[in-house]
Structures are given as structure tokens and as C-alpha cells.
Motif scaffolding. Structure first.
Motif, PDB file in Angstrom:
ATOM      1  N   ILE A  34       0.843  -1.197   0.000  1.00  0.00           N
ATOM      2  CA  ILE A  34       0.000   0.000   0.000  1.00  0.00           C
ATOM      3  C   ILE A  34       0.881   1.251   0.000  1.00  0.00           C
ATOM      4  O   ILE A  34       0.596   2.227  -0.714  1.00  0.00           O
ATOM      5  CB  ILE A  34      -0.945  -0.001   1.214  1.00  0.00           C
ATOM      6  CG1 ILE A  34      -1.974  -1.117   1.085  1.00  0.00           C
ATOM      7  CG2 ILE A  34      -1.646   1.352   1.353  1.00  0.00           C
ATOM      8  CD1 ILE A  34      -2.889  -1.011  -0.121  1.00  0.00           C
ATOM      9  N   ARG A  35       1.936   1.227   0.786  1.00  0.00           N
ATOM     10  CA  ARG A  35       2.895   2.346   0.769  1.00  0.00           C
ATOM     11  C   ARG A  35       3.442   2.565  -0.639  1.00  0.00           C
ATOM     12  O   ARG A  35       3.475   3.692  -1.152  1.00  0.00           O
ATOM     13  CB  ARG A  35       4.041   2.047   1.736  1.00  0.00           C
ATOM     14  CG  ARG A  35       5.214   3.011   1.641  1.00  0.00           C
ATOM     15  CD  ARG A  35       6.420   2.508   2.437  1.00  0.00           C
ATOM     16  NE  ARG A  35       7.582   3.348   2.221  1.00  0.00           N
ATOM     17  CZ  ARG A  35       8.439   3.217   1.209  1.00  0.00           C
ATOM     18  NH1 ARG A  35       8.244   2.245   0.312  1.00  0.00           N
ATOM     19  NH2 ARG A  35       9.476   4.033   1.083  1.00  0.00           N
ATOM     20  N   ALA A  36       3.873   1.468  -1.275  1.00  0.00           N
ATOM     21  CA  ALA A  36       4.427   1.569  -2.626  1.00  0.00           C
ATOM     22  C   ALA A  36       3.379   2.050  -3.624  1.00  0.00           C
ATOM     23  O   ALA A  36       3.684   2.807  -4.553  1.00  0.00           O
ATOM     24  CB  ALA A  36       4.984   0.218  -3.055  1.00  0.00           C
ATOM     25  N   LEU A  37       2.128   1.635  -3.429  1.00  0.00           N
ATOM     26  CA  LEU A  37       1.058   2.031  -4.333  1.00  0.00           C
ATOM     27  C   LEU A  37       0.816   3.536  -4.274  1.00  0.00           C
ATOM     28  O   LEU A  37       0.649   4.194  -5.314  1.00  0.00           O
ATOM     29  CB  LEU A  37      -0.227   1.279  -3.978  1.00  0.00           C
ATOM     30  CG  LEU A  37      -1.488   1.632  -4.773  1.00  0.00           C
ATOM     31  CD1 LEU A  37      -1.289   1.361  -6.262  1.00  0.00           C
ATOM     32  CD2 LEU A  37      -2.687   0.842  -4.246  1.00  0.00           C
ATOM     33  N   VAL A  38       0.795   4.093  -3.072  1.00  0.00           N
ATOM     34  CA  VAL A  38       0.592   5.537  -2.925  1.00  0.00           C
ATOM     35  C   VAL A  38       1.732   6.304  -3.575  1.00  0.00           C
ATOM     36  O   VAL A  38       1.512   7.302  -4.280  1.00  0.00           O
ATOM     37  CB  VAL A  38       0.455   5.909  -1.437  1.00  0.00           C
ATOM     38  CG1 VAL A  38       0.490   7.417  -1.240  1.00  0.00           C
ATOM     39  CG2 VAL A  38      -0.824   5.332  -0.865  1.00  0.00           C
TER      40      VAL A  38
END
Length: 213
Positions: free
Chosen positions: A86-90
Motif C-alpha cells: 500500500i505504501r508503494a502504491l501511494v
């Protein structure tokens, strides 16, 4: 706002609250079924959960703790991995021209908010399939984002394609999002070298083959 700091926060949170053995807490009524099925490499209740059972069996081989605790570690590890995705997606969704530090900060807080959310946290500390499900969905989402926005693709996109197939072997509700991923993959395949496009489809099919178990 690094990967290491986010991982550390979640390791501490989950480590302090993880179930030490078999529990029915947090609506984890299927824990005994899943732990036993993984231990004997059998089949759990419908729909079988082959991806979860095989990964759980690997965690059960760890040389410490009781069988239930070692199985629960898969839930915690999956929740941490999902939060990192999720961090990488943002970060992926932020325009490249934006301040990199702002993107890192936004990604860190998104990952921590997801990882420390009541629902995910409740499933990260018991033996259940849902944090692995969250990881599969997160990988499908970032895979779709990369397919539709990235100018160049690579091994990470093959990993996302493989994860899409494996996710279906964990929970059938992935069927609600897979058509969107496959549409993105089909659209991008027409714009990629044939060999690379074929490798993406092959990775996806290889993931699906977990259901042969």
C-alpha cells in the motif's frame, strides 16, 4: 519514512498482541481447521485455500513456538507485506514531478494507517486467510497501476501477475477484481514486445495452477 521504520512499527504492534496459540478471538473460528489442514498438507473447508495452506505449512516448519503460533506468523507477515505494498502504491500514484519526500511521507502514513487499522490488525494476530487476501489484492492493485501508468515494465510486473493467479488460490472473492487486472493486462499487452507480454500472461497462469493442489 523508510520501509524499515514502517516494518518496525508493525512488527512491534503485532508482536505485542499476537495470539500465542490457537484462539477463536477476532472471529477466527476457522483457525483450528486451517492449522490442521496445513500441518497435514490436506484441504481445508471450501474453497480449499491452497495458496494459504502451502505458505502456512512453510511457516509451520520454523524451529520455535507451537504449531498455532508459527501459523499465525503468516498472518502477521502478510499484513506487514500488504501494508508495504500500500505504501508503494501511494508512491506509485503520485506524479513523478512531485516532491519525492512528500511521496515517501504519504506512502508511509498510508501504509501505517492500513496496517494499524482495526480490521487488518485483528486478522494479523490470529491464524486466518484474510491478511494474505489483503496482500493479494494490494499486489493486484499495484499491478494494474503499473500496467496503465508505467512507461517501462520489468520483473516486478511479472511478480504482480504471478500474485494475481496465486491470490485466486487464497480467496475466491478475488474474482471481483481480477477482470479489471486482466483488462489492464490485455490493453498493455498490445503495446509491449510479444515476448515480454507472453511472460506476463505465463506468470499469471502459473499462479492459477496453485488450484491444482
Amino acid at each position: 519514512m523508510s520501509v524499515a521504520s514502517l516494518t518496525l512499527v508493525l512488527v512491534i504492534a503485532y508482536g505485542l498482541t499476537i495470539a500465542p496459540g490457537l484462539t477463536w478471538a477476532n472471529q477466527g473460528d476457522d483457525g483450528g481447521d486451517l492449522i490442521t489442514a496445513a500441518a497435514v498438507l490436506g484441504v481445508a473447508h471450501s474453497t480449499g485455500y491452497p495458496t494459504y495452506l502451502i505458505l502456512a505449512r512453510l511457516f509451520q516448519l520454523l524451529p520455535f513456538g507451537n504449531l498455532a503460533f508459527r501459523t499465525t506468523l503468516l498472518s502477521a507477515a502478510s499484513a506487514i507485506a500488504a501494508s508495504l505494498v500500500i505504501r508503494a502504491l501511494v508512491i506509485e500514484l503520485r506524479p513523478a514531478r512531485d516532491n519525492p519526500l512528500a511521496g515517501e511521507t504519504a506512502g508511509w502514513f498510508a501504509g501505517s494507517a492500513f496496517g494499524l487499522s482495526a480490521l487488518l490488525w485483528s486478522q494479523a494476530v490470529i491464524a486466518e486467510v484474510y491478511t494474505l487476501h489483503a496482500l493479494g489484492l494490494a499486489l493486484i492493485l499495484i499491478g494494474m497501476t503499473r500496467l496503465t501508468q508505467r512507461a517501462s515494465l520489468g520483473s516486478a510486473d511479472r511478480a504482480c501477475a504471478l500474485a494475481g493467479g496465486l491470490a485466486l488460490g487464497n480467496h475466491l472473492t478475488v474474482l471481483w477484481i481480477l477482470p479489471l487486472y486482466l483488462a489492464a493486462l490485455l490493453w498493455r499487452s498490445a503495446r509491449l514486445p510479444r515476448r515480454f507480454a507472453a511472460s506476463l500472461w505465463l506468470c499469471f497462469v502459473m499462479g492459477l495452477m496453485i488450484n491444482l493442489y
